[in-house]
Scaffold this motif. Structure first.
Motif, PDB file in Angstrom:
ATOM      1  N   TRP A  68       0.871  -1.187   0.000  1.00  0.00           N
ATOM      2  CA  TRP A  68       0.000   0.000   0.000  1.00  0.00           C
ATOM      3  C   TRP A  68       0.903   1.231   0.000  1.00  0.00           C
ATOM      4  O   TRP A  68       1.547   1.547   0.989  1.00  0.00           O
ATOM      5  CB  TRP A  68      -0.899  -0.042   1.225  1.00  0.00           C
ATOM      6  N   ILE A  69       0.950   1.901  -1.153  1.00  0.00           N
ATOM      7  CA  ILE A  69       1.773   3.110  -1.297  1.00  0.00           C
ATOM      8  C   ILE A  69       0.860   4.290  -1.621  1.00  0.00           C
ATOM      9  O   ILE A  69      -0.055   4.170  -2.440  1.00  0.00           O
ATOM     10  CB  ILE A  69       2.823   2.953  -2.418  1.00  0.00           C
ATOM     11  N   PHE A  89      -1.740   3.325  -4.537  1.00  0.00           N
ATOM     12  CA  PHE A  89      -1.370   2.138  -5.304  1.00  0.00           C
ATOM     13  C   PHE A  89      -1.395   0.941  -4.358  1.00  0.00           C
ATOM     14  O   PHE A  89      -0.731   0.949  -3.319  1.00  0.00           O
ATOM     15  CB  PHE A  89       0.023   2.292  -5.915  1.00  0.00           C
ATOM     16  N   LYS A  90      -2.180  -0.059  -4.717  1.00  0.00           N
ATOM     17  CA  LYS A  90      -2.252  -1.298  -3.954  1.00  0.00           C
ATOM     18  C   LYS A  90      -1.612  -2.416  -4.779  1.00  0.00           C
ATOM     19  O   LYS A  90      -1.994  -2.642  -5.924  1.00  0.00           O
ATOM     20  CB  LYS A  90      -3.709  -1.650  -3.627  1.00  0.00           C
ATOM     21  N   ARG A  91      -0.623  -3.047  -4.184  1.00  0.00           N
ATOM     22  CA  ARG A  91       0.134  -4.116  -4.849  1.00  0.00           C
ATOM     23  C   ARG A  91       0.684  -3.649  -6.206  1.00  0.00           C
ATOM     24  O   ARG A  91       0.676  -4.385  -7.193  1.00  0.00           O
ATOM     25  CB  ARG A  91      -0.724  -5.371  -5.013  1.00  0.00           C
ATOM     26  N   CYS A 145      -4.142  -0.251   8.906  1.00  0.00           N
ATOM     27  CA  CYS A 145      -4.990   0.932   8.714  1.00  0.00           C
ATOM     28  C   CYS A 145      -4.295   2.030   7.922  1.00  0.00           C
ATOM     29  O   CYS A 145      -4.937   3.007   7.535  1.00  0.00           O
ATOM     30  CB  CYS A 145      -5.405   1.511  10.068  1.00  0.00           C
ATOM     31  N   LEU A 146      -2.994   1.883   7.725  1.00  0.00           N
ATOM     32  CA  LEU A 146      -2.196   2.956   7.143  1.00  0.00           C
ATOM     33  C   LEU A 146      -1.284   2.404   6.050  1.00  0.00           C
ATOM     34  O   LEU A 146      -0.996   1.203   6.018  1.00  0.00           O
ATOM     35  CB  LEU A 146      -1.349   3.620   8.237  1.00  0.00           C
ATOM     36  N   PRO A 147      -0.821   3.269   5.154  1.00  0.00           N
ATOM     37  CA  PRO A 147       0.042   2.795   4.064  1.00  0.00           C
ATOM     38  C   PRO A 147       1.385   2.279   4.566  1.00  0.00           C
ATOM     39  O   PRO A 147       1.844   2.633   5.651  1.00  0.00           O
ATOM     40  CB  PRO A 147       0.218   4.044   3.190  1.00  0.00           C
ATOM     41  N   ILE A 174       5.845   5.434   9.727  1.00  0.00           N
ATOM     42  CA  ILE A 174       5.545   5.139   8.323  1.00  0.00           C
ATOM     43  C   ILE A 174       6.724   5.590   7.459  1.00  0.00           C
ATOM     44  O   ILE A 174       7.123   6.755   7.517  1.00  0.00           O
ATOM     45  CB  ILE A 174       4.265   5.856   7.855  1.00  0.00           C
ATOM     46  N   PRO A 175       7.302   4.720   6.653  1.00  0.00           N
ATOM     47  CA  PRO A 175       8.404   5.133   5.773  1.00  0.00           C
ATOM     48  C   PRO A 175       7.934   6.184   4.763  1.00  0.00           C
ATOM     49  O   PRO A 175       6.855   6.053   4.177  1.00  0.00           O
ATOM     50  CB  PRO A 175       8.804   3.834   5.065  1.00  0.00           C
TER      51      PRO A 175
END
Length: 291
Positions: A68-69, A89-91, A145-147, A174-175
């Motif tokens: 999850w980005i 963007f997911k996957r 819950c978060l990216p 979170i990075p």
């Protein structure tokens, strides 16, 4: 452009100049859009998002591929109508149902760093509130819950602004990275020197797809707002309209196009308008549409 010419012919040079500047800003906003094409949900077969994500995790020393980005970009021209885009963007694939667009409210003039801070603050304040309302614990790492990764368009300034807001929200875990356009350098918090990867690297191409998509969304939204503003400027020519009445009309109808379709009775129901003014405005708009 037609409205600008009409204003000039009517010797309303102040309005003509205002429209000229709007058109100039609009052209500047839309010029780069052709460079960025909508990222297809079904990626070409030559792209392997799973491999790109695995490579990205390795190069950034992430504990796992970032499924999850989220990517942010800011768009403004001459410090006006600043907007932000948020793409998800997911996957490795765009998740358009979760895209968001923001009109920047707290920043005056051209300050991309402050605009980035506002967008990040609004996005993750909302995510936190929604997760807590569901009874979840978003501040626990791995809560889902978060990216897994945040990408901001820009260098150290934009990156630092985003990191500062995340820290205030308790989300410093979170990075976050920044991707600077000129040399496609990747900036990381606490690192003085950016990363430079070969342009053939799948991980870099993934980041570029996210960055370009966020840029496309931000620029498109900015252009839409400028077109709306140009359309709304026709109301400035109606005698006695004033900013308060103009705002009331746009709040009620949403756009000049919808206002044109309204009946006299509907216009008269707007605060500050009566029957006579509503009739005059309706006639004015009909006359302008037939010019």
């Amino acid at each position: 452009e037609a409205e600008m010419l009409k204003a000039a012919q009517a010797q309303n040079f102040e309005l003509a100049a205002k429209l000229r500047d709007m058109l100039s800003d609009l052209r500047q906003t839309t010029r780069p859009i052709t460079r960025y094409h909508r990222t297809p949900a079904n990626l070409p077969l030559a792209i392997n998002p799973d491999a790109d994500l695995a490579e990205l995790a390795k190069l950034l020393n992430l504990p796992a591929p970032p499924d999850w980005i989220e990517g942010f970009d800011i768009s403004n021209i001459s410090g006006t109508l600043a907007v932000a885009s948020l793409v998800v963007f997911k996957r490795g694939r765009p998740d358009r149902s979760n895209y968001r667009r923001y009109q920047i409210k707290s920043v005056e003039g051209q300050d991309d760093f402050a605009a980035m801070a506002e967008a990040v603050r609004r996005r993750y304040t909302r995510l936190l509130n929604e997760a807590q309302a569901r009874g979840e614990k978003p501040l626990e790492q791995g809560s889902g819950c978060l990216p897994n990764l945040i990408l901001v368009d820009g260098g150290k300034g934009q990156l630092n602004a985003a990191c500062a807001e995340l820290e205030k929200l308790g989300l410093a875990f979170i990075p976050v990275i920044g991707l600077a356009k000129e040399f496609e350098e990747i900036y990381r918090p606490g690192s003085a020197e950016p990363l430079r990867w070969p342009h053939t690297t799948g991980a870099l191409k993934l980041l570029q797809r996210i960055r370009d998509e966020s840029h496309r969304v931000a620029n498109t939204y900015n252009a839409q707002l400028r077109l709306r503003k140009i359309s709304e400027s026709i109301l400035d020519e109606f005698p006695g309209i004033g900013e308060r009445r103009k705002a009331a009309l746009l709040k009620k109808f949403g756009s000049v196009q919808r206002l044109r379709m309204a009946t006299v009775e509907q216009i008269a129901a707007v605060p500050g308008f009566g029957g006579k003014m509503a009739e005059a405005l309706k006639a004015f708009l009909e006359a302008r549409s037939s010019d």
